[in-house]
Design a protein around this motif. Structure first.
Motif, PDB file in Angstrom:
ATOM      1  N   TYR A   1       8.852   3.975  18.478  1.00  0.00           N
ATOM      2  CA  TYR A   1       8.234   3.333  17.322  1.00  0.00           C
ATOM      3  C   TYR A   1       8.766   1.924  17.065  1.00  0.00           C
ATOM      4  O   TYR A   1       8.383   1.275  16.089  1.00  0.00           O
ATOM      5  CB  TYR A   1       8.435   4.178  16.056  1.00  0.00           C
ATOM      6  CG  TYR A   1       7.482   5.336  15.957  1.00  0.00           C
ATOM      7  CD1 TYR A   1       6.292   5.213  15.244  1.00  0.00           C
ATOM      8  CD2 TYR A   1       7.761   6.550  16.567  1.00  0.00           C
ATOM      9  CE1 TYR A   1       5.405   6.273  15.147  1.00  0.00           C
ATOM     10  CE2 TYR A   1       6.881   7.618  16.467  1.00  0.00           C
ATOM     11  CZ  TYR A   1       5.711   7.477  15.759  1.00  0.00           C
ATOM     12  OH  TYR A   1       4.838   8.530  15.667  1.00  0.00           O
TER      13      TYR A   1
ATOM     14  N   LYS B   1       6.053  -0.823  16.634  1.00  0.00           N
ATOM     15  CA  LYS B   1       5.270  -0.549  15.423  1.00  0.00           C
ATOM     16  C   LYS B   1       6.084  -0.882  14.180  1.00  0.00           C
ATOM     17  O   LYS B   1       5.568  -1.437  13.218  1.00  0.00           O
ATOM     18  CB  LYS B   1       4.837   0.916  15.375  1.00  0.00           C
ATOM     19  CG  LYS B   1       3.717   1.270  16.305  1.00  0.00           C
ATOM     20  CD  LYS B   1       3.321   2.726  16.120  1.00  0.00           C
ATOM     21  CE  LYS B   1       2.239   3.126  17.090  1.00  0.00           C
ATOM     22  NZ  LYS B   1       1.854   4.533  16.945  1.00  0.00           N
TER      23      LYS B   1
ATOM     24  N   TYR C   1       5.019  -3.715  11.521  1.00  0.00           N
ATOM     25  CA  TYR C   1       4.679  -3.291  10.165  1.00  0.00           C
ATOM     26  C   TYR C   1       5.620  -3.919   9.132  1.00  0.00           C
ATOM     27  O   TYR C   1       5.175  -4.456   8.110  1.00  0.00           O
ATOM     28  CB  TYR C   1       4.724  -1.760  10.061  1.00  0.00           C
ATOM     29  CG  TYR C   1       4.213  -1.261   8.737  1.00  0.00           C
ATOM     30  CD1 TYR C   1       2.846  -1.094   8.523  1.00  0.00           C
ATOM     31  CD2 TYR C   1       5.080  -0.987   7.687  1.00  0.00           C
ATOM     32  CE1 TYR C   1       2.364  -0.659   7.301  1.00  0.00           C
ATOM     33  CE2 TYR C   1       4.609  -0.551   6.462  1.00  0.00           C
ATOM     34  CZ  TYR C   1       3.251  -0.383   6.269  1.00  0.00           C
ATOM     35  OH  TYR C   1       2.782   0.038   5.056  1.00  0.00           O
TER      36      TYR C   1
ATOM     37  N   LEU D   1       9.674   4.598   8.949  1.00  0.00           N
ATOM     38  CA  LEU D   1       8.237   4.433   8.769  1.00  0.00           C
ATOM     39  C   LEU D   1       7.697   5.723   8.168  1.00  0.00           C
ATOM     40  O   LEU D   1       8.201   6.813   8.472  1.00  0.00           O
ATOM     41  CB  LEU D   1       7.538   4.171  10.100  1.00  0.00           C
ATOM     42  CG  LEU D   1       7.898   2.876  10.820  1.00  0.00           C
ATOM     43  CD1 LEU D   1       7.243   2.829  12.189  1.00  0.00           C
ATOM     44  CD2 LEU D   1       7.493   1.666   9.981  1.00  0.00           C
TER      45      LEU D   1
ATOM     46  N   GLU E   1       4.307   7.848   8.159  1.00  0.00           N
ATOM     47  CA  GLU E   1       3.077   7.928   8.948  1.00  0.00           C
ATOM     48  C   GLU E   1       2.202   9.062   8.424  1.00  0.00           C
ATOM     49  O   GLU E   1       2.698  10.152   8.134  1.00  0.00           O
ATOM     50  CB  GLU E   1       3.435   8.162  10.416  1.00  0.00           C
ATOM     51  CG  GLU E   1       2.260   8.133  11.362  1.00  0.00           C
ATOM     52  CD  GLU E   1       2.695   8.318  12.804  1.00  0.00           C
ATOM     53  OE1 GLU E   1       2.462   7.403  13.610  1.00  0.00           O
ATOM     54  OE2 GLU E   1       3.273   9.379  13.122  1.00  0.00           O
ATOM     55  N   ASN E   2       0.917   8.790   8.344  1.00  0.00           N
ATOM     56  CA  ASN E   2      -0.061   9.797   7.944  1.00  0.00           C
ATOM     57  C   ASN E   2      -1.206   9.777   8.939  1.00  0.00           C
ATOM     58  O   ASN E   2      -1.886   8.759   9.072  1.00  0.00           O
ATOM     59  CB  ASN E   2      -0.578   9.512   6.529  1.00  0.00           C
ATOM     60  CG  ASN E   2      -1.500  10.592   6.034  1.00  0.00           C
ATOM     61  OD1 ASN E   2      -1.241  11.772   6.202  1.00  0.00           O
ATOM     62  ND2 ASN E   2      -2.592  10.192   5.402  1.00  0.00           N
TER      63      ASN E   2
ATOM     64  N   LYS F   1      -1.365   6.833  11.221  1.00  0.00           N
ATOM     65  CA  LYS F   1      -1.410   5.508  10.594  1.00  0.00           C
ATOM     66  C   LYS F   1      -0.123   5.287   9.800  1.00  0.00           C
ATOM     67  O   LYS F   1       0.290   6.137   9.022  1.00  0.00           O
ATOM     68  CB  LYS F   1      -2.617   5.419   9.652  1.00  0.00           C
ATOM     69  CG  LYS F   1      -2.742   4.096   8.950  1.00  0.00           C
ATOM     70  CD  LYS F   1      -3.942   4.086   8.011  1.00  0.00           C
ATOM     71  CE  LYS F   1      -3.980   2.753   7.276  1.00  0.00           C
ATOM     72  NZ  LYS F   1      -5.041   2.718   6.281  1.00  0.00           N
ATOM     73  N   ILE F   2       0.497   4.114   9.990  1.00  0.00           N
ATOM     74  CA  ILE F   2       1.695   3.751   9.231  1.00  0.00           C
ATOM     75  C   ILE F   2       1.252   3.362   7.820  1.00  0.00           C
ATOM     76  O   ILE F   2       0.407   2.467   7.648  1.00  0.00           O
ATOM     77  CB  ILE F   2       2.466   2.592   9.894  1.00  0.00           C
ATOM     78  CG1 ILE F   2       2.789   2.907  11.360  1.00  0.00           C
ATOM     79  CG2 ILE F   2       3.731   2.272   9.091  1.00  0.00           C
ATOM     80  CD1 ILE F   2       3.621   4.124  11.600  1.00  0.00           C
TER      81      ILE F   2
ATOM     82  N   CYS G   1       7.198   2.031   4.571  1.00  0.00           N
ATOM     83  CA  CYS G   1       8.424   1.736   5.299  1.00  0.00           C
ATOM     84  C   CYS G   1       9.587   1.620   4.332  1.00  0.00           C
ATOM     85  O   CYS G   1       9.391   1.529   3.114  1.00  0.00           O
ATOM     86  CB  CYS G   1       8.288   0.438   6.087  1.00  0.00           C
ATOM     87  SG  CYS G   1       8.030  -1.042   5.060  1.00  0.00           S
TER      88      CYS G   1
END
Length: 153
Positions: free
Chosen positions: A12, A15, A19, A52, A54-55, A58-59, A62
């Protein structure tokens, strides 16, 4: 919904950098976040840790757990930083989930308190953070400092 500890999930890294830069950096601090996140994955120290939220792939949020949040109170640590939840997901106690995870990781690392600096009043108090005074930033200005005790009385 899952909380990802980037130190434990190195895949990650990119990402997380993208993000967190998107939510917190300006053109002068892009390298700061990239460098901090990159090196956090290569240290045996307990800090820093970047998270992070995440759902469904999708992030949506944070946060960071760091040794100092650019504030004069260097006698205090660790610090919560960069807590962010996407606007469309706010009001669902997701910030609380990140704070609880950071409290757990902080306690497991052997610390008995956790700190943060902010100028928000009313939010962190809901999660057992207490205002303890002001701290000063290298660029000028100040922020309110909060602490929470991780050891039950």
């Amino acid at each position: 919904m899952q909380i990802i500890n980037v130190k434990e999930n190195v895949a990650y890294q990119d990402k997380a950098i993208k993000y967190i830069q998107d939510k917190w950096a300006n053109e002068n601090t892009l390298k700061l976040y990239k460098d901090c996140i990159t090196h956090s994955l290569r240290t045996d120290n307990s800090l820093p840790i970047w998270y992070l939220l995440e759902n469904e792939g999708k992030i949506i949020g944070c946060a960071g757990l760091i040794s100092n949040d650019f504030v004069s109170r260097m006698d205090l640590w660790p610090w919560v930083c960069a807590l962010y939840i996407e606007e469309s997901y706010r009001g669902k106690a997701l910030g609380e989930k990140l704070l609880l995870k950071m409290k757990e990781d902080t306690k497991n690392a052997g610390f008995d308190k956790l700190y943060l600096c902010t100028n928000h009043v009313g939010y962190y108090e809901k999660y057992v953070f207490s205002y303890i005074g002001d701290g000063y930033h290298p660029w000028g200005g100040s922020s309110r400092i909060y602490e929470t005790n991780l050891i039950k009385p």
